[in-house]
Design a protein around this motif. Structure first.
Motif, PDB file in Angstrom:
ATOM      1  N   GLY A   1       0.545  -0.911  -0.129  1.00  0.00           N
ATOM      2  CA  GLY A   1      -0.188  -0.079  -0.167  1.00  0.00           C
ATOM      3  C   GLY A   1       0.829   1.352   0.096  1.00  0.00           C
ATOM      4  O   GLY A   1       2.100   1.202   0.070  1.00  0.00           O
ATOM      5  N   ILE A   2      -0.116   1.983   0.307  1.00  0.00           N
ATOM      6  CA  ILE A   2       0.576   3.795   0.140  1.00  0.00           C
ATOM      7  C   ILE A   2       0.806   4.334   1.378  1.00  0.00           C
ATOM      8  O   ILE A   2       1.522   5.027   1.842  1.00  0.00           O
ATOM      9  CB  ILE A   2      -0.101   4.505  -1.302  1.00  0.00           C
ATOM     10  CG1 ILE A   2      -1.516   4.776  -1.006  1.00  0.00           C
ATOM     11  CG2 ILE A   2       0.713   4.042  -2.371  1.00  0.00           C
ATOM     12  CD1 ILE A   2      -1.996   5.976  -1.583  1.00  0.00           C
ATOM     13  N   PHE A   3      -0.649   4.102   2.428  1.00  0.00           N
ATOM     14  CA  PHE A   3      -0.722   4.054   3.293  1.00  0.00           C
ATOM     15  C   PHE A   3      -0.621   3.015   4.207  1.00  0.00           C
ATOM     16  O   PHE A   3      -0.037   2.319   5.204  1.00  0.00           O
ATOM     17  CB  PHE A   3      -1.519   4.858   3.471  1.00  0.00           C
ATOM     18  CG  PHE A   3      -2.033   5.048   4.582  1.00  0.00           C
ATOM     19  CD1 PHE A   3      -1.599   6.209   5.539  1.00  0.00           C
ATOM     20  CD2 PHE A   3      -3.638   5.002   6.256  1.00  0.00           C
ATOM     21  CE1 PHE A   3      -1.812   6.162   6.894  1.00  0.00           C
ATOM     22  CE2 PHE A   3      -3.852   4.940   7.377  1.00  0.00           C
ATOM     23  CZ  PHE A   3      -2.698   6.273   7.419  1.00  0.00           C
ATOM     24  N   HIS A   4      -2.194   1.847   3.971  1.00  0.00           N
ATOM     25  CA  HIS A   4      -2.289   1.032   5.018  1.00  0.00           C
ATOM     26  C   HIS A   4      -1.034  -0.119   4.778  1.00  0.00           C
ATOM     27  O   HIS A   4      -0.310  -0.324   3.896  1.00  0.00           O
ATOM     28  CB  HIS A   4      -3.500   0.055   4.293  1.00  0.00           C
ATOM     29  CG  HIS A   4      -5.116   0.759   4.722  1.00  0.00           C
ATOM     30  ND1 HIS A   4      -5.682   2.022   3.355  1.00  0.00           N
ATOM     31  CD2 HIS A   4      -5.303   0.851   5.797  1.00  0.00           C
ATOM     32  CE1 HIS A   4      -6.239   2.125   4.652  1.00  0.00           C
ATOM     33  NE2 HIS A   4      -6.585   1.182   5.225  1.00  0.00           N
ATOM     34  N   SER A   5      -0.653  -0.852   5.678  1.00  0.00           N
ATOM     35  CA  SER A   5       0.956  -1.787   5.533  1.00  0.00           C
ATOM     36  C   SER A   5       0.667  -2.872   6.725  1.00  0.00           C
ATOM     37  O   SER A   5       1.894  -2.796   6.880  1.00  0.00           O
ATOM     38  CB  SER A   5       1.894  -0.496   5.665  1.00  0.00           C
ATOM     39  OG  SER A   5       1.464   0.415   7.255  1.00  0.00           O
ATOM     40  N   ASN A   6      -0.428  -3.164   7.491  1.00  0.00           N
ATOM     41  CA  ASN A   6      -0.436  -4.170   8.090  1.00  0.00           C
ATOM     42  C   ASN A   6      -0.069  -5.353   7.391  1.00  0.00           C
ATOM     43  O   ASN A   6      -0.552  -5.873   6.132  1.00  0.00           O
ATOM     44  CB  ASN A   6      -2.342  -4.348   8.689  1.00  0.00           C
ATOM     45  CG  ASN A   6      -2.976  -4.705   9.879  1.00  0.00           C
ATOM     46  OD1 ASN A   6      -1.289  -6.412   9.721  1.00  0.00           O
ATOM     47  ND2 ASN A   6      -3.392  -5.082  10.250  1.00  0.00           N
ATOM     48  N   LYS A   7       0.947  -6.141   8.861  1.00  0.00           N
ATOM     49  CA  LYS A   7       1.630  -7.139   7.102  1.00  0.00           C
ATOM     50  C   LYS A   7      -0.025  -7.971   7.718  1.00  0.00           C
ATOM     51  O   LYS A   7       0.933  -9.290   6.518  1.00  0.00           O
ATOM     52  CB  LYS A   7       2.369  -7.206   8.779  1.00  0.00           C
ATOM     53  CG  LYS A   7       2.276  -8.803   9.574  1.00  0.00           C
ATOM     54  CD  LYS A   7       3.702  -8.973  10.470  1.00  0.00           C
ATOM     55  CE  LYS A   7       3.684  -9.314  11.953  1.00  0.00           C
ATOM     56  NZ  LYS A   7       4.542  -9.836  12.642  1.00  0.00           N
ATOM     57  N   TYR A   8      -0.595  -8.492   8.126  1.00  0.00           N
ATOM     58  CA  TYR A   8      -1.858  -9.019   8.138  1.00  0.00           C
ATOM     59  C   TYR A   8      -2.933  -9.396   7.195  1.00  0.00           C
ATOM     60  O   TYR A   8      -3.684  -9.950   6.705  1.00  0.00           O
ATOM     61  CB  TYR A   8      -2.525  -9.305   9.513  1.00  0.00           C
ATOM     62  CG  TYR A   8      -2.055  -9.988  10.378  1.00  0.00           C
ATOM     63  CD1 TYR A   8      -0.764 -10.876  10.614  1.00  0.00           C
ATOM     64  CD2 TYR A   8      -1.373  -9.019  11.071  1.00  0.00           C
ATOM     65  CE1 TYR A   8      -0.180 -11.523  11.815  1.00  0.00           C
ATOM     66  CE2 TYR A   8      -0.318  -9.464  12.522  1.00  0.00           C
ATOM     67  CZ  TYR A   8      -0.096 -10.945  12.843  1.00  0.00           C
ATOM     68  OH  TYR A   8       0.632 -10.748  13.574  1.00  0.00           O
ATOM     69  N   ASN A   9      -2.403  -8.045   6.117  1.00  0.00           N
ATOM     70  CA  ASN A   9      -2.959  -7.744   4.930  1.00  0.00           C
ATOM     71  C   ASN A   9      -3.074  -8.032   4.037  1.00  0.00           C
ATOM     72  O   ASN A   9      -1.726  -7.126   3.854  1.00  0.00           O
ATOM     73  CB  ASN A   9      -3.825  -6.604   4.960  1.00  0.00           C
ATOM     74  CG  ASN A   9      -4.586  -5.758   4.334  1.00  0.00           C
ATOM     75  OD1 ASN A   9      -5.785  -6.472   3.517  1.00  0.00           O
ATOM     76  ND2 ASN A   9      -4.990  -3.904   4.483  1.00  0.00           N
ATOM     77  N   ALA A  10      -2.995  -8.246   3.493  1.00  0.00           N
ATOM     78  CA  ALA A  10      -2.742  -8.995   1.594  1.00  0.00           C
ATOM     79  C   ALA A  10      -3.300  -7.948   0.580  1.00  0.00           C
ATOM     80  O   ALA A  10      -3.335  -8.044  -0.552  1.00  0.00           O
ATOM     81  CB  ALA A  10      -3.011 -10.329   0.669  1.00  0.00           C
ATOM     82  N   PHE A  11      -4.152  -6.891   0.944  1.00  0.00           N
ATOM     83  CA  PHE A  11      -4.482  -6.176   0.133  1.00  0.00           C
ATOM     84  C   PHE A  11      -4.654  -4.553   0.564  1.00  0.00           C
ATOM     85  O   PHE A  11      -5.835  -3.500   1.022  1.00  0.00           O
ATOM     86  CB  PHE A  11      -6.084  -7.105  -0.252  1.00  0.00           C
ATOM     87  CG  PHE A  11      -7.200  -7.722  -1.166  1.00  0.00           C
ATOM     88  CD1 PHE A  11      -6.376  -7.470  -2.144  1.00  0.00           C
ATOM     89  CD2 PHE A  11      -6.813  -8.567  -0.028  1.00  0.00           C
ATOM     90  CE1 PHE A  11      -7.039  -8.810  -2.820  1.00  0.00           C
ATOM     91  CE2 PHE A  11      -7.024 -10.409  -0.800  1.00  0.00           C
ATOM     92  CZ  PHE A  11      -6.775 -10.098  -2.075  1.00  0.00           C
ATOM     93  N   CYS A  12      -3.368  -4.143   1.533  1.00  0.00           N
ATOM     94  CA  CYS A  12      -3.808  -3.066   1.367  1.00  0.00           C
ATOM     95  C   CYS A  12      -3.269  -1.866   0.864  1.00  0.00           C
ATOM     96  O   CYS A  12      -4.140  -1.212   0.708  1.00  0.00           O
ATOM     97  CB  CYS A  12      -2.119  -2.980   1.956  1.00  0.00           C
ATOM     98  SG  CYS A  12      -1.888  -4.194   3.387  1.00  0.00           S
ATOM     99  N   LEU A  13      -3.326  -1.737  -0.538  1.00  0.00           N
ATOM    100  CA  LEU A  13      -3.543  -0.677  -1.670  1.00  0.00           C
ATOM    101  C   LEU A  13      -4.916  -1.035  -2.460  1.00  0.00           C
ATOM    102  O   LEU A  13      -5.176   0.338  -2.683  1.00  0.00           O
ATOM    103  CB  LEU A  13      -2.310  -1.326  -2.767  1.00  0.00           C
ATOM    104  CG  LEU A  13      -2.424  -0.227  -4.015  1.00  0.00           C
ATOM    105  CD1 LEU A  13      -1.547   1.408  -3.283  1.00  0.00           C
ATOM    106  CD2 LEU A  13      -1.110  -0.672  -4.809  1.00  0.00           C
ATOM    107  N   ALA A  14      -5.313  -1.847  -2.034  1.00  0.00           N
ATOM    108  CA  ALA A  14      -6.892  -1.835  -2.518  1.00  0.00           C
ATOM    109  C   ALA A  14      -7.219  -1.369  -1.034  1.00  0.00           C
ATOM    110  O   ALA A  14      -8.313  -0.374  -1.925  1.00  0.00           O
ATOM    111  CB  ALA A  14      -6.860  -3.461  -2.842  1.00  0.00           C
ATOM    112  N   ASP A  15      -7.102  -1.605  -0.785  1.00  0.00           N
ATOM    113  CA  ASP A  15      -7.751  -0.352   1.049  1.00  0.00           C
ATOM    114  C   ASP A  15      -7.133   0.814   0.117  1.00  0.00           C
ATOM    115  O   ASP A  15      -8.484   1.873   0.737  1.00  0.00           O
ATOM    116  CB  ASP A  15      -7.274  -1.749   1.900  1.00  0.00           C
ATOM    117  CG  ASP A  15      -8.179  -3.032   2.474  1.00  0.00           C
ATOM    118  OD1 ASP A  15      -8.652  -3.095   1.360  1.00  0.00           O
ATOM    119  OD2 ASP A  15      -7.645  -3.284   3.386  1.00  0.00           O
TER     120      ASP A  15
END
Length: 299
Positions: free
Chosen positions: A205-219
């Motif tokens: 992602g550009i902001f979201h960066s949770n290591k358990y989230n596989a869709f940070c950039l989508a979010d």
């Protein structure tokens, strides 16, 4: 062309023949049906007794069709994505990973500004006070250091569903949180599909960066699109229809999200097409050929 969305809520056997998705029903009281795979953008599998062949999965992935699975609560919980989404994928991912921190902060600023502005326009459309949101949209700084995105979201939902007793935005909260969850899950799949087609990694992602989230950039990217889902849910609530359970009628409305008309860059476009323009403009920012992400305007 606008890709079709197929929803399967009953037991079915899905296979492929001659470039078609072929549907057979175990009860035997419905004739075999077929749909060209090239026309499909999204396939939603809800019932646990759905059987799908590997040959069909292979062709759906090759067509970049998003295959979405649902859990026991009937909410989307899985998304099948291709390993290769674009011919220049390796180079585009390299540019994405090499994006500087200042660039990502500027991109997040644009994203939050667009989201809050759309939230303000949605509140105004529903005849509610949006002066604070309009002001906050102009006060977002690089990286949103003031956390305006969260402050605005709290104010927005407090006022949007102010007539729903006990409502606060919470995934496990009272209805219509269930409708919002379902709509956002569909929107997330639309965003991930568009990112993959643009050769980008949905997980970085550009902001979201949770290591358990596989869709940070989508979010990240879906944020300014959320008010379009909110508007659809608000319409369902205002119609007086019961929202305690997501029945077939509600699902049929929420599954129209990919085909919703939005305005982007001054032109009307189906939401799924607009999302592809957004993700491609994001790639152009990573590559250095542009400094602006294209986001839709809520009207």
């Amino acid at each position: 062309m606008i890709k079709r969305t197929l929803f399967f809520g009953n037991p079915a056997y899905l296979s492929t023949r001659n470039g078609q998705l072929v549907v057979n029903f175990p009860e035997g009281d419905t004739d075999e049906k077929s749909i060209p795979i090239e026309d499909l953008g999204y396939v939603v599998l809800e019932h646990p007794q759905i059987t799908i062949t590997n040959g069909l999965l292979m062709k759906l992935v090759q067509n970049k069709t998003a295959v979405i699975t649902c859990d026991k609560q009937h909410l989307p919980n899985g998304f099948l994505q291709p390993l290769v989404g674009h011919s220049e994928q390796t180079e585009r991912i390299r540019q994405q990973l090499n994006a500087s921190v200042p660039l990502k902060k500027q991109l997040w600023q644009q994203t939050v500004t667009a989201k809050v502005a759309n939230q303000a326009k949605h509140l105004l459309k529903q005849g509610k006070n949006a002066l604070k949101l309009k002001r906050w949209a102009h006060e977002v700084r690089s990286g949103d250091v003031g956390n305006i995105e969260a402050i605005a979201a709290a104010y927005y939902f407090q006022n949007l569903f102010d007539e729903v007793e006990g409502f606060s935005r919470n995934q496990k909260g009272v209805a219509p949180n269930n409708l919002l969850n379902y709509g956002y899950a569909i929107l997330r799949a639309i965003t991930a599909r568009a990112l993959l087609s643009s050769g980008l990694l949905p997980s970085v992602g550009i902001f979201h960066s949770n290591k358990y989230n596989a869709f940070c950039l989508a979010d990240d990217v879906m944020e300014p699109y959320r008010p379009f889902v909110d508007a659809l849910v608000y319409h369902i609530v205002e119609s007086g229809y019961s929202t305690e359970e997501i029945d077939k009628k509600i699902k049929s409305e929420l599954l129209l999200i990919p085909a919703m008309d939005v305005i982007i860059d001054g032109k009307q476009s189906p939401l799924m097409v607009a999302m592809s323009r957004t993700t491609n403009s994001l790639y152009e920012c990573f590559s250095g050929t542009s400094r602006r992400i294209l986001y839709p305007d809520f009207v």
